[in-house]
Design a protein around this motif. Structure first.
Motif, PDB file in Angstrom:
ATOM      1  N   LYS A 165      -4.063  -2.811 -12.378  1.00 49.81           N
ATOM      2  CA  LYS A 165      -4.716  -2.785 -11.068  1.00 49.81           C
ATOM      3  C   LYS A 165      -4.396  -1.474 -10.358  1.00 49.81           C
ATOM      4  O   LYS A 165      -5.264  -0.863  -9.719  1.00 49.81           O
ATOM      5  CB  LYS A 165      -4.233  -3.977 -10.232  1.00 49.81           C
ATOM      6  N   ILE A 166      -3.154  -1.009 -10.496  1.00 53.59           N
ATOM      7  CA  ILE A 166      -2.757   0.285  -9.923  1.00 53.59           C
ATOM      8  C   ILE A 166      -3.520   1.422 -10.608  1.00 53.59           C
ATOM      9  O   ILE A 166      -3.999   2.358  -9.955  1.00 53.59           O
ATOM     10  CB  ILE A 166      -1.236   0.494 -10.092  1.00 53.59           C
ATOM     11  N   ARG A 178      -6.368   6.153  -5.331  1.00 51.58           N
ATOM     12  CA  ARG A 178      -5.340   6.499  -4.335  1.00 51.58           C
ATOM     13  C   ARG A 178      -3.927   6.443  -4.924  1.00 51.58           C
ATOM     14  O   ARG A 178      -2.990   6.963  -4.326  1.00 51.58           O
ATOM     15  CB  ARG A 178      -5.447   5.570  -3.123  1.00 51.58           C
ATOM     16  N   PHE A 179      -3.789   5.803  -6.085  1.00 45.25           N
ATOM     17  CA  PHE A 179      -2.474   5.698  -6.722  1.00 45.25           C
ATOM     18  C   PHE A 179      -2.379   6.557  -7.989  1.00 45.25           C
ATOM     19  O   PHE A 179      -1.569   6.280  -8.874  1.00 45.25           O
ATOM     20  CB  PHE A 179      -2.166   4.239  -7.075  1.00 45.25           C
ATOM     21  N   ASP A 232       0.827  -1.205   0.000  1.00 43.19           N
ATOM     22  CA  ASP A 232       0.000   0.000   0.000  1.00 43.19           C
ATOM     23  C   ASP A 232       0.864   1.260   0.000  1.00 43.19           C
ATOM     24  O   ASP A 232       0.331   2.370  -0.007  1.00 43.19           O
ATOM     25  CB  ASP A 232      -0.914   0.023   1.235  1.00 43.19           C
ATOM     26  N   ASN A 233       2.173   1.062   0.011  1.00 39.28           N
ATOM     27  CA  ASN A 233       3.102   2.181   0.082  1.00 39.28           C
ATOM     28  C   ASN A 233       3.426   2.678  -1.314  1.00 39.28           C
ATOM     29  O   ASN A 233       3.930   1.926  -2.156  1.00 39.28           O
ATOM     30  CB  ASN A 233       4.380   1.735   0.810  1.00 39.28           C
ATOM     31  N   VAL A 234       3.144   3.958  -1.568  1.00 33.64           N
ATOM     32  CA  VAL A 234       3.359   4.532  -2.899  1.00 33.64           C
ATOM     33  C   VAL A 234       4.826   4.457  -3.302  1.00 33.64           C
ATOM     34  O   VAL A 234       5.157   4.154  -4.458  1.00 33.64           O
ATOM     35  CB  VAL A 234       2.868   5.998  -2.948  1.00 33.64           C
ATOM     36  N   HIS A 235       5.728   4.711  -2.359  1.00 37.94           N
ATOM     37  CA  HIS A 235       7.152   4.686  -2.669  1.00 37.94           C
ATOM     38  C   HIS A 235       7.600   3.275  -3.056  1.00 37.94           C
ATOM     39  O   HIS A 235       8.356   3.087  -4.015  1.00 37.94           O
ATOM     40  CB  HIS A 235       7.961   5.178  -1.478  1.00 37.94           C
ATOM     41  N   THR A 236       7.142   2.283  -2.301  1.00 39.98           N
ATOM     42  CA  THR A 236       7.526   0.889  -2.586  1.00 39.98           C
ATOM     43  C   THR A 236       7.021   0.461  -3.958  1.00 39.98           C
ATOM     44  O   THR A 236       7.757  -0.140  -4.752  1.00 39.98           O
ATOM     45  CB  THR A 236       6.946  -0.049  -1.510  1.00 39.98           C
ATOM     46  N   ILE A 237       5.766   0.787  -4.246  1.00 35.40           N
ATOM     47  CA  ILE A 237       5.194   0.423  -5.547  1.00 35.40           C
ATOM     48  C   ILE A 237       5.919   1.157  -6.667  1.00 35.40           C
ATOM     49  O   ILE A 237       6.249   0.579  -7.707  1.00 35.40           O
ATOM     50  CB  ILE A 237       3.688   0.748  -5.580  1.00 35.40           C
ATOM     51  N   GLY A 238       6.177   2.446  -6.456  1.00 39.72           N
ATOM     52  CA  GLY A 238       6.871   3.230  -7.476  1.00 39.72           C
ATOM     53  C   GLY A 238       8.262   2.689  -7.777  1.00 39.72           C
ATOM     54  O   GLY A 238       8.683   2.646  -8.940  1.00 39.72           O
ATOM     55  N   SER A 239       8.972   2.253  -6.740  1.00 38.34           N
ATOM     56  CA  SER A 239      10.308   1.693  -6.936  1.00 38.34           C
ATOM     57  C   SER A 239      10.243   0.382  -7.709  1.00 38.34           C
ATOM     58  O   SER A 239      11.069   0.131  -8.591  1.00 38.34           O
ATOM     59  CB  SER A 239      10.994   1.472  -5.584  1.00 38.34           C
ATOM     60  N   ALA A 240       9.258  -0.439  -7.386  1.00 38.96           N
ATOM     61  CA  ALA A 240       9.098  -1.713  -8.103  1.00 38.96           C
ATOM     62  C   ALA A 240       8.772  -1.464  -9.574  1.00 38.96           C
ATOM     63  O   ALA A 240       9.293  -2.151 -10.466  1.00 38.96           O
ATOM     64  CB  ALA A 240       8.008  -2.552  -7.437  1.00 38.96           C
ATOM     65  N   ILE A 241       7.917  -0.478  -9.829  1.00 37.86           N
ATOM     66  CA  ILE A 241       7.573  -0.139 -11.217  1.00 37.86           C
ATOM     67  C   ILE A 241       8.813   0.367 -11.952  1.00 37.86           C
ATOM     68  O   ILE A 241       9.046   0.020 -13.119  1.00 37.86           O
ATOM     69  CB  ILE A 241       6.442   0.913 -11.255  1.00 37.86           C
ATOM     70  N   SER A 242       9.627   1.194 -11.285  1.00 32.27           N
ATOM     71  CA  SER A 242      10.858   1.696 -11.900  1.00 32.27           C
ATOM     72  C   SER A 242      11.789   0.557 -12.289  1.00 32.27           C
ATOM     73  O   SER A 242      12.401   0.569 -13.367  1.00 32.27           O
ATOM     74  CB  SER A 242      11.585   2.644 -10.938  1.00 32.27           C
ATOM     75  N   ASN A 243      11.877  -0.444 -11.429  1.00 33.28           N
ATOM     76  CA  ASN A 243      12.741  -1.588 -11.724  1.00 33.28           C
ATOM     77  C   ASN A 243      12.215  -2.380 -12.916  1.00 33.28           C
ATOM     78  O   ASN A 243      12.994  -2.829 -13.762  1.00 33.28           O
ATOM     79  CB  ASN A 243      12.850  -2.490 -10.494  1.00 33.28           C
ATOM     80  N   LEU A 244      10.891  -2.543 -12.983  1.00 34.97           N
ATOM     81  CA  LEU A 244      10.314  -3.239 -14.140  1.00 34.97           C
ATOM     82  C   LEU A 244      10.569  -2.451 -15.423  1.00 34.97           C
ATOM     83  O   LEU A 244      10.921  -3.023 -16.460  1.00 34.97           O
ATOM     84  CB  LEU A 244       8.807  -3.429 -13.940  1.00 34.97           C
ATOM     85  N   LEU A 245      10.381  -1.136 -15.347  1.00 37.89           N
ATOM     86  CA  LEU A 245      10.600  -0.298 -16.527  1.00 37.89           C
ATOM     87  C   LEU A 245      12.045  -0.401 -17.007  1.00 37.89           C
ATOM     88  O   LEU A 245      12.308  -0.499 -18.211  1.00 37.89           O
ATOM     89  CB  LEU A 245      10.256   1.158 -16.205  1.00 37.89           C
TER      90      LEU A 245
END
Length: 548
Positions: A256-257, A262-263, A219-232
């Protein structure tokens, strides 16, 4: 589309006798690592391998904590670190170590062809040690799935077999024996390459699953954003990795995001990653399964969405409607939302705050006009010609040949419709087409040169189609279109030696000559109009200098 950003990898061959040109090598080329740091890390691995050669591939004993820190894929998170940092390091380290192995195997292929047996054997020993080191460290850091264990066992056996058989070749000068061994070694080496590639794909899939789980469960925006950056970042390493990412469910997690308010601040980032993944069919199939097109339509038509999110949604539309894709099954669901999407895209072109936003929106429209004529009719109703031609006068929006390529593509497709000609005349579009016929690259970039050629070709095609209307033909002649077209035909340098531009200009000239024969001088008529098109083409394509 013409943008470098959106350019997608096209059907590169992955079958090669040399692993140096394999997808594994291609995948590594995009790693952005400081050169000194990269050298020091590689040096550590090479030094470790030399030690392992002496110790017959046994791991070096160190303190338990230090050993855990040296693992290629440490499962623990160090103090001050985070799961996203570990996941990123795991993936990059795995890719770097895989590059070392693939480089050694590539050298073996080359040295085997030259019959340099001493070097073949020494390279086999190094490759064997590298593979054993990688397998040992990965198995220590992760609970290896049973299917992957099967590949590991087979790979290690083949590597040992490769070391043993190459050693035998050091002790003989029998040419017949060495020839038979060369064929056997080549076969084993090919098997090793395939097994290693499969094992790395499975390891990467495991690491990608970790990132996707972070996106799904956090649920953490920073954690999700970092994971997305790694995928990108991973998507930039080639289509094979994009296929793995798609198969592991990344597109599903990203949409889903994009369906949760909220995201909202992550929409643009997530959609940029989706666009990159959709360079492969697996990504598009996943998008279709989760009704991703409906989500894209919602974001594009939502006036409260920030421009960045709408621009990235446009990028996804441009990607999935690219003519390069062989599968068109997903376009059936696209047609249901096409009116809303086309309307939103032309509005985005009109309001774009910068060149990149305009480029993404116009590229999506250009692709859409290729596969459905109804889109062209919708655009005419929405005053698209006026919006696009006005944008061409705004250097803040249309500032590169790539953007002009998208605009003239749309105009070329709209010009099929009869009602297009009066609108083009009203907006002084013929003047713009003649300017586009003079498009030239400002640098030595091959991609920019190719874009300029496309602009010239499509401008000539558009002019030819519009010149069915007598008023358009008369206006074009008054604006001196004929001398410019003749110059492009006769001067290869004016058209960047492009045959497609030549054909388009000859067609436009003949259309104008049919309506206004007196507009072309006798000598030009004799060479460019009277002969068969192919004869005029051959005449002009063999000219080395301008005769104008």
């Amino acid at each position: 589309m013409a943008s470098d950003r959106m350019a997608t990898p096209q059907g590169s061959s992955r079958q090669s006798s040399s692993l140096s040109s394999s997808p594994m090598s291609t995948r590594m080329q995009c790693l952005q690592v400081d050169s000194v740091q990269r050298w020091m890390e590689d040096l550590r691995h090479m030094t470790e391998v030399e030690c392992m050669c002496v110790l017959q591939a046994k791991p070096i004993g160190v303190e338990e904590d230090a050993q855990q820190g040296e693992l290629i894929l440490g499962s623990a998170v160090g103090a001050g670190g985070g799961g996203d940092h570990v996941a990123r390091n795991n993936l990059q380290t795995l890719l770097r170590r895989a590059l070392v192995v693939s480089t050694e195997l590539g050298k073996m292929f080359q040295r085997l062809e030259k019959g340099r047996w001493q070097r073949v054997h020494s390279t086999a020993v190094r490759a064997n040690c590298h593979v054993r080191s990688l397998v040992h460290e990965y198995s220590t850091a992760r609970n290896t799935p049973p299917e992957m264990q099967k590949y590991e066992k087979s790979l290690l056996e083949k590597c040992m077999e490769l070391t043993n058989i190459t050693e035998r070749c050091l002790h003989t000068d029998d040419e017949f024996f060495l020839k038979s061994m060369r064929e056997a070694i080549h076969e084993i080496l090919t098997d090793v390459s395939d097994s290693f590639s499969n094992m790395i794909d499975m390891a990467l899939a495991n690491e990608i699953q970790v990132l996707i789980k972070q996106i799904d469960s956090s649920d953490n925006v920073h954690t999700i954003g970092s994971a997305i950056s790694n995928l990108l970042s991973l998507t930039q390493d080639g289509p094979q990795l994009c296929s793995i990412i798609a198969k592991e469910g990344a597109v599903v997690a990203l949409f889903k995001i994009c369906r949760q308010d909220r995201f909202r601040e992550l929409y643009a980032h997530a959609l940029r990653t989706v666009a990159s993944i959709c360079c492969v069919e697996e990504g598009i199939n996943q998008l279709d399964k989760v009704d991703g097109i409906l989500c894209l339509a919602d974001i594009l038509t939502d006036e409260s969405s920030v421009e960045a999110a709408r621009a990235e949604a446009a990028a996804v539309v441009a990607q999935i409607t690219s003519p390069h894709h062989t599968s068109t099954q997903h376009l059936a669901s696209f047609l249901e939302s096409m009116h809303d999407i086309v309307t939103a895209l032309i509005k985005l072109c009109e309001s774009a705050s910068c060149g990149e936003v305009f480029l993404l929106a116009s590229a999506a429209l250009a692709n859409i006009t290729f596969f459905d004529s109804m889109a062209c009719e919708i655009l005419l109703q929405l005053n698209a010609i006026q919006i696009l031609l006005q944008a061409c006068r705004d250097r803040q929006r249309v500032d590169t040949p790539y953007s002009k390529d998208q605009v003239v593509t749309i105009l070329a497709n709209l010009s099929v419709l009869e009602q297009c000609a009066p609108e083009v005349l009203q907006e002084q579009g013929i003047d713009r087409l003649l300017l586009l016929l003079g498009e030239k690259p400002t640098s030595s970039s091959p991609s920019e040169g190719a874009a300029c050629e496309r602009v010239q070709q499509k401008a000539a095609v558009t002019l030819a189609r519009l010149s069915r209307d007598p008023d358009v033909a008369q206006t074009a002649i008054q604006l001196k279109a004929v001398p410019r077209l003749i110059e492009l035909c006769r001067s290869p340098t004016e058209r960047n030696n492009s045959d497609s531009v030549l054909v388009a200009c000859l067609a436009a000239l003949r259309r104008l000559a049919a309506g206004c024969p007196d507009s072309i001088e006798a000598a030009d008529h004799q060479q460019l109009i009277k002969p068969r098109l192919v004869d005029s083409f051959l005449l002009c394509s063999n000219m080395e200098e301008s005769f104008v």
